[in-house]
Write an enzyme that holds these catalytic residues in place. Structure first.
Site, mmCIF file in Angstrom:
data_model
loop_
_atom_site.group_PDB
_atom_site.id
_atom_site.type_symbol
_atom_site.label_atom_id
_atom_site.label_comp_id
_atom_site.label_asym_id
_atom_site.label_seq_id
_atom_site.Cartn_x
_atom_site.Cartn_y
_atom_site.Cartn_z
ATOM 1 N N GLU A 1 -1.200 -13.816 15.865
ATOM 2 C CA GLU A 1 0.215 -13.467 16.061
ATOM 3 C C GLU A 1 0.983 -14.602 16.727
ATOM 4 O O GLU A 1 2.137 -14.872 16.378
ATOM 5 C CB GLU A 1 0.333 -12.180 16.885
ATOM 6 C CG GLU A 1 -0.236 -10.940 16.202
ATOM 7 C CD GLU A 1 0.332 -10.705 14.817
ATOM 8 O OE1 GLU A 1 1.489 -11.073 14.572
ATOM 9 O OE2 GLU A 1 -0.401 -10.172 13.963
ATOM 10 N N HIS B 1 2.396 -17.061 14.355
ATOM 11 C CA HIS B 1 3.719 -16.714 13.811
ATOM 12 C C HIS B 1 4.814 -17.083 14.814
ATOM 13 O O HIS B 1 5.838 -17.660 14.459
ATOM 14 C CB HIS B 1 3.803 -15.214 13.540
ATOM 15 C CG HIS B 1 2.940 -14.724 12.415
ATOM 16 N ND1 HIS B 1 2.992 -15.253 11.155
ATOM 17 C CD2 HIS B 1 2.023 -13.719 12.363
ATOM 18 C CE1 HIS B 1 2.140 -14.588 10.368
ATOM 19 N NE2 HIS B 1 1.537 -13.672 11.074
ATOM 20 N N TYR C 1 -2.347 -13.318 2.533
ATOM 21 C CA TYR C 1 -3.530 -13.390 3.393
ATOM 22 C C TYR C 1 -4.699 -14.031 2.670
ATOM 23 O O TYR C 1 -5.530 -14.696 3.282
ATOM 24 C CB TYR C 1 -3.912 -11.999 3.907
ATOM 25 C CG TYR C 1 -2.811 -11.324 4.691
ATOM 26 C CD1 TYR C 1 -2.492 -11.747 5.976
ATOM 27 C CD2 TYR C 1 -2.070 -10.280 4.143
ATOM 28 C CE1 TYR C 1 -1.475 -11.138 6.698
ATOM 29 C CE2 TYR C 1 -1.063 -9.661 4.860
ATOM 30 C CZ TYR C 1 -0.763 -10.098 6.135
ATOM 31 O OH TYR C 1 0.242 -9.488 6.848
HETATM 32 O O1 X8Z Z 1 -1.619 -7.844 8.966
HETATM 33 C C1 X8Z Z 1 -2.190 -8.777 9.492
HETATM 34 C C2 X8Z Z 1 -1.662 -9.345 10.791
HETATM 35 C C3 X8Z Z 1 -0.196 -9.288 10.876
HETATM 36 S S1 X8Z Z 1 0.601 -10.349 9.745
HETATM 37 C C4 X8Z Z 1 -2.270 -8.570 11.944
HETATM 38 N N1 X8Z Z 1 -3.324 -9.264 8.959
HETATM 39 C C5 X8Z Z 1 -3.902 -8.710 7.763
HETATM 40 C C6 X8Z Z 1 -4.423 -7.314 7.997
HETATM 41 O O2 X8Z Z 1 -4.589 -6.914 9.158
HETATM 42 O O3 X8Z Z 1 -4.685 -6.611 7.032
HETATM 43 C C7 X8Z Z 1 -4.082 -10.394 9.475
HETATM 44 C C8 X8Z Z 1 -5.270 -10.513 8.582
HETATM 45 C C9 X8Z Z 1 -5.020 -9.637 7.402
HETATM 46 ZN ZN ZN Z 2 0.211 -12.347 10.245
#
Ligand code: X8Z
Ligand code: ZN
Length: 682
Positions: free
Chosen positions: A417, A420, A555
């Site tokens: 985080e 970001h 991602y």
């Molecule tokens: O959603 C996220 C972050 C916020 S952009 C916590 N991620 C994805 C998830 O949790 O599904 C980071 C890795 C993949």
């Molecule tokens: Zn993120």
């Protein structure tokens, strides 16, 4: 202005729907009637300057509305967020309409780029029709609220127990009882069923918006945001997946064997050699790090028990908080001490992450960050716990929103985080339309690049782990720890949008939502539910990014890009040994290179930004493979003699059509009836 005053002004002024790091910025201003024609005599450059200014002016109101509705879920915050979103999307549609007047007109290169980016400013393209636009924002806000409020209750009377996502995730993290985990997994997925009609309608509405913008559907629009033709982008993701797929298959094979040892040959897999969804230590099987107890290659070789260290820190904080309350603390005082210690350890974890960025020459986080961030889950109100990072005003009001617990996963998520946040702070000097990642995968990769630099040596240097020794066994343990997070993720990073691309282009109709979801889970991840999941369920809705409408391919890209970034920063830091040994903690040259990249924002095509950093304009899985070379070799040895691979068709009968969402440009999915692959020879 003190924080209470600020909070009050947020409450009075705001609306919903996130545009945190996971989202796209969005927002129009009260004084703007963007549906008007362009100003008389305005040329393209003046038009771009005007919308930049208007966007900047209206942006804080939208982000505040969204912040409130995510950190204080109720009908009122939902209504205000939907309204703010409605105003924003109306304004955006107006700007896009006005921009048509400048097609083919002379303008600066920056203005031309800004007008391309304008059409990509939201991942939720809204119909022009005001009633349908309003309906869309209400549905979107409601779905996110439903996810945030999601609660699974069991038992009656005295035995009644209600749990939210965090508690159900705790079960998957810690329990190794088959049925207990199954109950937690099914329980969480039960919250998503009611979203199904909303989601189907949502798809119709965004597709209408996307078509009005000239795209075939919303998926085509999402694929168009990468400075290359949409089809070429889809093909790029296939290429990258095929580069790393053999590594994933080795990890899958190894994990399945361990599961069968733990749960028995029958229960440790689902027919066809698939991994049972509820046994992977994670609600979505995207990160297998919680199975460390089961998957650790060499017990005790270089202890990397980060969760244990963080728990001990919490206990120390709690001891101090209780001490301050004096002997014989009441139950209430004890509870308050626990809350205090939870908040304190969360701030300590965040401080550690900040320290890494500061060591690279980045600024300390502003005081307002520490005041306004949501560190732990508040009491007595619903919030969206899914972690996010926010730029509230493009002028330094940055925040994160998490429900931090003292464990390794949350610790690395904080680093993610803050990536970001530091991107925001670095590109705040750009015009608003360029205040974005070079592409959305870049945004996701910043913090994770730092996570790769959290080597055992770094962790020891900050006192989190002790007694690191260099040995082959310690190396394999360290690599496995990283692989359970990074390699396990890769097919998951791909399958979510394979599903949504199919949903948006109509090849996955609502009556096949769940079936197609599990077909893709089987094909890409080799994962299956242990019990039938028919169309009475809506399992995609149990993953935040579906009700939250956050595109997910970012991602996947990030999990490839971050290794390229890491390698380049290691080179900048003068590292010459094997890639996996590198940390650039405290290195000024690496820090400068990183900051220069971040400061560019979206001002140029991402290929140029990538080339400046890495020397190549191509995303490439080579750095992933280089990093994990020792582990891949070790896995091949471990898997020798085993039959690896899986039969996707066994878990979910193949549909009559070739593959959900598989247009010619997309992954030629392996035939669902593909026989198990033989183990690769080491
Ligand atoms: O959603 C996220 C972050 C916020 S952009 C916590 N991620 C994805 C998830 O949790 O599904 C980071 C890795 C993949
Ligand atoms: Zn993120």
């Amino acid at each position: 202005m003190n924080s209470r005053h600020l909070l009050l002004s947020f409450v009075l002024g705001v609306g919903v729907l996130s545009l945190p790091a996971c989202k796209k910025p969005a927002s129009p201003d009260q004084a703007t009637d963007a549906t008007q024609a362009t100003a008389p005599g305005e040329d393209a450059d003046a038009f771009v300057a005007r919308i930049n200014a208007e966007y900047r002016a209206m942006y804080p109101e939208l982000s505040s509305a969204q912040w409130l509705s995510s950190t204080y879920i109720n009908d009122d915050s939902e209504r205000l967020a939907a309204k703010a979103q409605e105003r924003w999307l109306t304004t955006l549609n107006g700007w896009i309409e006005q921009a048509r007047a400048f097609e083919g007109q002379p303008m600066s290169a920056d203005s031309a780029r800004a007008l391309v980016l304008l059409k990509q400013m939201t991942s939720m393209p809204a119909p022009r029709d005001p009633a349908r636009l309003s309906e869309l924002t209400r549905i979107a806000t409601r779905m996110e609220g439903t996810y945030g409020k999601g609660t699974y209750c069991t038992g009656e009377g005295q035995a009644r127990q209600c749990r939210q996502l965090g508690q159900l995730e705790d079960v998957l993290r810690a329990s190794r009882d088959y049925d207990t985990q199954l109950d937690a997994w099914q329980g969480w997925h039960s919250i998503a069923g009611p979203m199904r009609p909303d989601y189907a309608r949502f798809v119709e509405l965004v597709n209408e918006g996307a078509r009005e913008l000239g795209y075939a559907d919303t998926g085509a629009m999402w694929r168009s945001g990468y400075d290359m033709p949409a089809d070429a982008f889809a093909a790029e993701t296939d290429r990258l997946w095929h580069q790393v797929q053999p590594l994933y298959e080795q990890l899958h094979c190894y994990a399945r064997d361990k599961l069968q040892q733990a749960y028995g040959v029958e229960r440790g897999q689902v027919d066809g050699g698939l991994l049972p969804a509820h046994l992977m230590g994670n609600m979505w099987q995207q990160d297998w790090g919680n199975l460390w107890d089961m998957l650790q290659p060499y017990r005790g070789a270089g202890s990397l028990d980060i969760t244990g260290a963080l728990e001990r820190q919490y206990q120390r904080d709690l001891g101090a908080a209780l001490y301050r309350r004096g002997p014989g603390a009441s139950a209430k005082a004890r509870f308050e001490a626990e809350r205090e210690a939870q908040a304190q350890v969360a701030r300590q974890m965040t401080g550690r992450a900040e320290d890494f960025y500061v060591s690279l020459g980045m600024p300390k986080l502003p005081a307002s960050y520490w005041q306004r961030t949501q560190f732990i889950k508040p009491l007595e109100r619903d919030v969206v716990c899914h972690a996010s990072a926010w730029d509230i005003d493009m002028a330094g009001d940055v925040r994160t929103k998490m429900c931090i617990k003292p464990n390794e996963e949350d610790f690395t998520t904080i680093y993610h985080e803050l990536g970001h946040v530091y991107y925001y702070l670095a590109y705040n000097g750009q015009p608003p339309l360029f205040q974005n990642g070079a592409n959305d995968g870049f945004h996701e990769a910043i913090g994770d690049t730092i996570v790769l630099a959290m080597t055992p040596q770094y962790l020891e240097s900050i006192g989190l782990v002790q007694g690191q020794v260099q040995s082959q066994q310690a190396l394999i343990n360290a690599q496995m720890r990283m692989a359970l997070a990074k390699v396990a993720f890769l097919p998951f990073g791909l399958m979510i949008d394979r599903w949504r691309w199919g949903v948006f282009d109509g090849s996955i109709a609502p009556d096949r939502y769940n079936r197609a979801w599990w077909e893709l889970k089987a094909r890409y991840q080799g994962v299956a539910p242990a019990t039938p999941r028919g169309e009475e369920f809506f399992d995609p809705g149990a993953k935040y990014h579906v009700p939250g409408n956050t595109p997910y391919t970012r991602y996947f890209l990030s999990h490839v890009l971050q290794f390229q970034f890491y390698k380049s920063l290691c080179e900048a830091a003068g590292h010459t040994g094997p890639l996996y040994e590198c940390t650039f903690y405290g290195d000024a040259a690496a820090g400068q290179k990183f900051r220069e990249m971040l400061a560019k924002g979206a001002s140029q095509p991402w290929q140029a930004t990538l080339e400046e950093l890495t020397g190549s304009p191509q995303i490439d899985g080579g750095a992933v493979l280089e990093y994990f070379a020792p582990l891949q070799e070790w896995l091949q040895q471990q898997n020798e003699g085993r039959t690896c691979g899986w039969q996707a068709a066994a878990a979910a009968p193949a549909a009559a059509d070739p593959a959900p969402g598989s247009a010619p440009t997309r992954a030629p999915a392996p035939a669902p009836s593909e026989p198990p692959k033989a183990a690769a020879q080491g």
